[in-house]
Design a protein around this motif. Structure first.
Motif, mmCIF file in Angstrom:
data_model
loop_
_atom_site.group_PDB
_atom_site.id
_atom_site.type_symbol
_atom_site.label_atom_id
_atom_site.label_comp_id
_atom_site.label_asym_id
_atom_site.label_seq_id
_atom_site.Cartn_x
_atom_site.Cartn_y
_atom_site.Cartn_z
ATOM 1 N N SER A 370 -9.349 -3.384 -0.787
ATOM 2 C CA SER A 370 -8.990 -1.913 -0.079
ATOM 3 C C SER A 370 -8.050 -2.073 1.148
ATOM 4 C CB SER A 370 -10.039 -1.059 0.079
ATOM 5 O OG SER A 370 -9.816 -0.043 0.617
ATOM 6 N N LYS A 371 -6.877 -1.419 1.172
ATOM 7 C CA LYS A 371 -6.131 -1.485 2.441
ATOM 8 C C LYS A 371 -6.396 -0.491 3.245
ATOM 9 C CE LYS A 371 -1.994 -3.651 0.302
ATOM 10 N NZ LYS A 371 -0.484 -3.527 0.212
ATOM 11 N N SER A 372 -7.331 0.511 3.121
ATOM 12 C CA SER A 372 -7.531 1.557 4.025
ATOM 13 C C SER A 372 -8.858 1.377 4.358
ATOM 14 C CB SER A 372 -7.118 2.818 3.556
ATOM 15 O OG SER A 372 -7.918 3.190 2.163
ATOM 16 N N PHE A 376 -7.849 5.262 7.562
ATOM 17 C CA PHE A 376 -6.796 4.660 8.261
ATOM 18 C C PHE A 376 -6.109 3.424 7.508
ATOM 19 C CE2 PHE A 376 -9.042 6.920 11.450
ATOM 20 C CZ PHE A 376 -8.264 7.720 12.150
ATOM 21 N N GLN A 377 -4.932 2.930 7.698
ATOM 22 C CA GLN A 377 -4.437 1.739 7.508
ATOM 23 C C GLN A 377 -4.187 0.742 8.675
ATOM 24 O OE1 GLN A 377 -1.681 2.024 4.093
ATOM 25 N NE2 GLN A 377 -2.928 3.300 2.914
ATOM 26 N N THR A 378 -3.944 -0.365 8.394
ATOM 27 C CA THR A 378 -3.279 -1.480 9.386
ATOM 28 C C THR A 378 -1.791 -0.808 9.676
ATOM 29 O OG1 THR A 378 -4.865 -3.196 9.298
ATOM 30 C CG2 THR A 378 -2.907 -3.629 10.268
ATOM 31 N N ASP A 380 -0.933 1.969 11.132
ATOM 32 C CA ASP A 380 -0.856 3.582 11.559
ATOM 33 C C ASP A 380 -0.827 3.583 13.049
ATOM 34 O OD1 ASP A 380 -1.141 4.157 8.921
ATOM 35 O OD2 ASP A 380 -3.031 4.739 8.795
ATOM 36 N N ILE A 401 -7.257 -2.381 11.167
ATOM 37 C CA ILE A 401 -8.450 -1.806 10.732
ATOM 38 C C ILE A 401 -9.514 -3.129 10.443
ATOM 39 C CG2 ILE A 401 -7.272 0.337 9.747
ATOM 40 C CD1 ILE A 401 -7.939 -0.976 7.129
ATOM 41 N N ARG A 429 1.912 7.556 10.140
ATOM 42 C CA ARG A 429 1.408 6.666 8.880
ATOM 43 C C ARG A 429 2.294 5.396 9.119
ATOM 44 N NH1 ARG A 429 -3.498 6.849 6.938
ATOM 45 N NH2 ARG A 429 -4.036 9.051 6.105
#
Length: 471
Positions: A370-372, A376-378, A380, A401, A429
């Motif tokens: 998972s990227k989130s 949140f995502q790396t 942001d 994250i 984002r």
């Protein structure tokens, strides 16, 4: 510094000042559409009800950094001559930092890992070399420069009414270099006469004397084989020499002048015959970018690097990638160039790799699918207001994250680790880029690099005193 303005249907309007944008937001006539670059959206106006002026986007392609300048052209009266000239009013300066070198290094590492695994684990028969590359193919590290530049051209077209483009197609005018007797071209007359040649020699010989390696001194153009003995004016017979070396050499042939220094003689002969390093790759990128710019359907103006530097010197503007963009093409005057620069660093949108590898190319650990995490995502951009603990304060910047919910806020050495996700508020984002506001160096001329200083300005809506980290 201009603020981008959109109508209520997201169509671009004329950029406005920071003060005007603040008034529109306070009166409820606009909403914040994007934080960086700061963009507002009007709620009570359409594009057809507004008066638009044509804007020009100037671009100077570079190997590591490309400069962009959004300008408005207007006619003014020259105070010295009384003539009407066209001036460029700078609205926004941007510098786009590419990641072509990182792409090249990753491809090289992947190729080495694959070769090692194939050779050590099993025999792999050679395949037929029948693969062909399409016409106009560029290496991924070069294609990245074209794609990221065009991505920002497209973005700026969505935010501002851009009607024309300017780009630096050639670093040097090779036709004028090979045929100095050519006439009729504007750059061969007046002050620009010979400027392309001098800029070419400075780049080719490393801005130092070919006979004694003297730097940071006045350099003259010297004929390697003197004209009195049959030497020509072609660039292959020209070099740079400091004034004392030029006087000592006089009209001697280079072989007679360096008879006691055969190593330097061999180096000069090799350098004068060799083309500029990476010239083919950079020129391929410029041509590919030019073809892509023509596909936009806008009027595309082209210029050379020699003329860009001549414009900048004539107007007393310091060296910077974005200011080179403002001086590209035919320029009579440049106004309001003393403003902050938006530095845009291409960071990518993550990676497909799901493992960490050993030095032998085998997996040593696995990454999360998972990227989130926690919404949140790396990458942001967030605002973190920590109300308790050892890290009490307000922090702004891009985040990294973790599945544990403890994030890193900021970038590089200024990153603050261990910020819990409940203290973070999303500002923007991740879009594959990192942003920072910098200042143009105050020194004039070409002393040093003239690059933007490291001082980072506050982002829109942020007080400079309450931030420890920034994106």
């Amino acid at each position: 510094m201009a603020v981008f303005v959109l109508d209520k249907r997201h169509k671009p309007l004329m950029p406005c000042s920071e003060k005007r944008a603040r008034i529109l937001l306070e009166r409820g006539r606009a909403r914040v559409h994007r934080m960086v670059p700061f963009t507002i959206r009007l709620v009570d106006r359409l594009q057809k009800d507004s008066v638009l002026q044509d804007l020009r986007l100037s671009i100077t392609p570079g190997s590591k950094t490309s400069g962009l300048a959004l300008v408005r052209e207007k006619e003014i009266v020259d105070q010295s001559t009384g003539e009407v000239i066209k001036a460029r009013v700078v609205l926004m300066l941007l510098e786009l930092q590419h990641r072509g070198h990182a792409i090249r290094d990753k491809l090289t590492s992947r190729r080495a890992f694959r070769r090692r695994r194939r050779n050590q684990l099993r025999y792999r028969a050679p395949r037929f070399l029948n693969r062909t590359k399409p016409q106009g193919w560029l290496a991924p590290s070069l294609q990245h420069r074209v794609d990221t530049t065009m991505a920002w051209v497209t973005r700026l077209q969505r935010w501002a009414p851009i009607a024309s483009l300017s780009t630096m197609l050639h670093r040097f005018d090779t036709q004028a270099l090979q045929k100095p007797e050519i006439s009729g071209a504007e750059y061969q007359q007046g002050e620009l006469l010979g400027y392309e040649v001098r800029e070419y020699l400075l780049e080719k010989w490393g801005r130092k004397c070919a006979y004694c390696d003297a730097e940071h001194t006045a350099l003259t153009i010297d004929h390697i084989h003197p004209k009195s003995k049959g030497g020509s004016d072609r660039v292959s017979n020209l070099t740079l020499a400091c004034f004392p070396c030029n006087q000592r050499k006089n009209n001697q042939d280079v072989q007679d002048f360096l008879v006691k220094d055969p190593k330097r003689l061999a180096r000069i002969e090799a350098v004068r015959k060799a083309p500029l390093r990476d010239a083919a790759a950079v020129n391929s990128t410029r041509w590919a970018l030019w073809e892509r710019l023509k596909e936009t359907g806008l009027d595309v103006e082209v210029g050379t690097g020699g003329r860009t530097k001549w414009n900048r010197k004539r107007l007393g503007i310091p060296k910077a990638h974005c200011l080179d963009a403002a001086c590209t093409g035919r320029v009579d005057a440049v106004q309001h160039w003393q403003q902050p620069v938006l530095t845009i660093k291409a960071t990518g949108r993550g990676r497909y790799q799901r493992t960490h590898l050993t030095k032998y190319g085998f997996p040593r650990s696995y990454l999360t699918r998972s990227k989130s995490a926690f919404g949140f995502q790396t990458g942001d951009m967030v605002k973190a207001v920590v109300t308790k603990g050892k890290k009490v304060g307000t922090y702004w910047g891009r985040i990294v994250i973790r599945t544990s919910g403890s994030f890193n806020v900021g970038a590089g050495k200024e990153a603050v680790q261990g910020i819990h996700h409940r203290f973070c508020t999303l500002i923007q984002r991740a879009d594959g880029y990192g942003y920072a506001w910098t200042k143009i160096a105050s020194d004039k001329g070409d002393a040093g690099t003239g690059a933007a200083c490291a001082a980072v300005l506050s982002l829109p809506g942020m007080n400079a005193g309450d931030s420890r980290a920034t994106g």
